[in-house]
Design a protein around this motif. Sequence first.
Motif, PDB file in Angstrom:
ATOM      1  N   ALA A   1      -9.214  -2.467   6.359  1.00  0.00           N
ATOM      2  CA  ALA A   1      -9.737  -1.556   5.331  1.00  0.00           C
ATOM      3  C   ALA A   1      -8.781  -1.371   4.159  1.00  0.00           C
ATOM      4  N   GLU A   2      -8.351  -2.488   3.595  1.00  0.00           N
ATOM      5  CA  GLU A   2      -7.386  -2.408   2.489  1.00  0.00           C
ATOM      6  C   GLU A   2      -7.862  -1.532   1.340  1.00  0.00           C
ATOM      7  N   CYS A   3      -9.131  -1.657   0.962  1.00  0.00           N
ATOM      8  CA  CYS A   3      -9.569  -0.945  -0.248  1.00  0.00           C
ATOM      9  C   CYS A   3      -9.925   0.507   0.044  1.00  0.00           C
ATOM     10  N   GLY A   4      -9.883   0.911   1.308  1.00  0.00           N
ATOM     11  CA  GLY A   4     -10.099   2.313   1.630  1.00  0.00           C
ATOM     12  C   GLY A   4     -11.564   2.737   1.592  1.00  0.00           C
TER      13      GLY A   4
ATOM     14  N   ARG B   1      -3.275  -7.100  -5.240  1.00  0.00           N
ATOM     15  CA  ARG B   1      -2.718  -7.319  -3.890  1.00  0.00           C
ATOM     16  C   ARG B   1      -2.219  -8.754  -3.738  1.00  0.00           C
TER      17      ARG B   1
ATOM     18  N   GLU C   1       0.843  -1.207   0.000  1.00  0.00           N
ATOM     19  CA  GLU C   1       0.000   0.000   0.000  1.00  0.00           C
ATOM     20  C   GLU C   1       0.874   1.251   0.000  1.00  0.00           C
TER      21      GLU C   1
ATOM     22  N   GLN D   1      -8.259  -4.752  -7.783  1.00  0.00           N
ATOM     23  CA  GLN D   1      -7.290  -4.501  -6.711  1.00  0.00           C
ATOM     24  C   GLN D   1      -7.015  -5.726  -5.844  1.00  0.00           C
TER      25      GLN D   1
ATOM     26  N   VAL E   1      -4.081   3.882   4.589  1.00  0.00           N
ATOM     27  CA  VAL E   1      -5.470   3.630   4.174  1.00  0.00           C
ATOM     28  C   VAL E   1      -6.059   4.911   3.584  1.00  0.00           C
ATOM     29  N   GLY E   2      -6.712   4.772   2.448  1.00  0.00           N
ATOM     30  CA  GLY E   2      -7.321   5.941   1.818  1.00  0.00           C
ATOM     31  C   GLY E   2      -6.476   6.544   0.712  1.00  0.00           C
ATOM     32  N   HIS E   3      -5.301   5.949   0.416  1.00  0.00           N
ATOM     33  CA  HIS E   3      -4.526   6.454  -0.728  1.00  0.00           C
ATOM     34  C   HIS E   3      -5.360   6.293  -1.994  1.00  0.00           C
TER      35      HIS E   3
END
Lengths: 407, 107
Positions: free
Chosen positions: B38-41, A363, A284, A359, A344-346
């Motif tokens: 929360a991998e996918c955000g 991963r 990530e 995704q 988290v949130g990128h």
Amino acid sequence: MTLVEGHKQIAPDTAVPVWDTDPYDLEVLVDPYDWWADLRAKGDVVYIPRYSALMVGRYETTKKVFSDHENFLSSRGVGLDDFALSKPWRPPSIILEVDPPDHTKTRKVMSRAMSPKVAKALGEDFRQTADALVDEILEKGEIEAVVEFAEAFPTTVFPKAVGMTIVNKRHLVDYGAMVFNSIGPDNELRKDATTRVPEVARWIMEACDRSRLTDDGMGALLFEAADAGDITAEEASLLVRSFLSAGVDTTVTGIGNALWCLANNPAEWEALKADPSLTRPAFEEVLRYTSPVHTFCRTSGRDTEISGIPVEEGTKVICSLGSANMDPEKWGDPENFRVARKPVGHLAFGVGIHGCVGQNIARAELDAVLGALIAKVDRIEWTGDPVWRPNNAIHALDRLPLRFIAK
Amino acid sequence: MVKVTYVQPDGTEVEVEGNEGDSVMATAIANDVDGIVAECGGSMMCATCHCYVNEAWTDRTGERHEGEEDMLECAAAEVRDTSRLSCQIVLTPDLDGLRVQVPEAQV
């Protein structure tokens, strides 16, 4: 109506800073970090006269525009061409370049075909391939890791996961790069891509045909959805095409960028080796730090606003995901690559209804690759200078001269 | 502010203050709550922000969203009637005092 780069010329609101620059200049594409800082410093939104488009690069604004599929459409193209006004260079993607409700249908089929469960099931094959590839690399010692590692891995595992029976590794990698160069302005990169389109696109469409696919891959899952009446067979073929345009070159880039980050930050590589539970968060951070997809556009479907500034209908908004991922307002110390950051949130996979549907597979691939490196490799060292390869939407390496030293 | 309590599998609890409009997932991330990955955000593309909503609150947190079911099927821990993706629960004043349990595993 005057068209600029295939879209409407706009008269921006007087409150918008005007910046006479070229976001697609080769030097910017090769090393964008300072340019991104300038973009963020100008304001929430800037006007780029060269392309008569607005551009955003601060984290909060970029996230907001990208999430707002009601005002900022994808169906009019995610590049500079406005499909409402000019002819797309290929039949538009029925998942990327489409809005709800059409998007909802194809998205559902695609997210099932690439669900976390499917990704998990593929993990074993990914790990075996990664282990074998890393063994091979350690035997060679010194390699050019873009071709011998970053391209070698996805072009081995991904066509198999899709269920392709004819594989042309070069075409697979180049098709993605062509698609992504085509969403930029009409510059040299796009012109070069366009000359190669007919040959590669013909091969891609042929390879996506049901008769060319096995009955146990992700491609078969799409044709099963067609059999069930969820989509048409033609749509299934187009979605297989989406696997190939968005699923190969991007993960090639992800692996290359990961190697670049780890070779440049030996202390972080040591930290990762010491704590393999950081494998997934480390990827990530690679995504945040290097943004394999650096830029995508949206088109305002009606008169709307960004940060309170009026935006007229038909405005192209260039969204710099790469810049948002380096915004100190959001990340504090974005310039530091830290495997334990857990960013988290990128926005590297986008956000909202168009967030990267593959995704989970990406991963799983990187989990396998980084896992094999952690298990077998002690040090990763440069044997020459890395070279970045400019692309209108992808931030990828062209050359990675590296030495791998076994544990 | 909306108070949310996260209960860990071992029973330890942490109470945090969330902002109205933020999700239960985003609130956990902002406060470094363990076990919400929360991998996918928040794009509803993974199941790594899975949580169990305390039964006293399920009426107020409402039904699962379109597509949430598909993702929950992929959750690493047991899926129960009270299972939700915490990215899909948005904090409202009505949820002040919400209690959710963090599952044993997310990946």
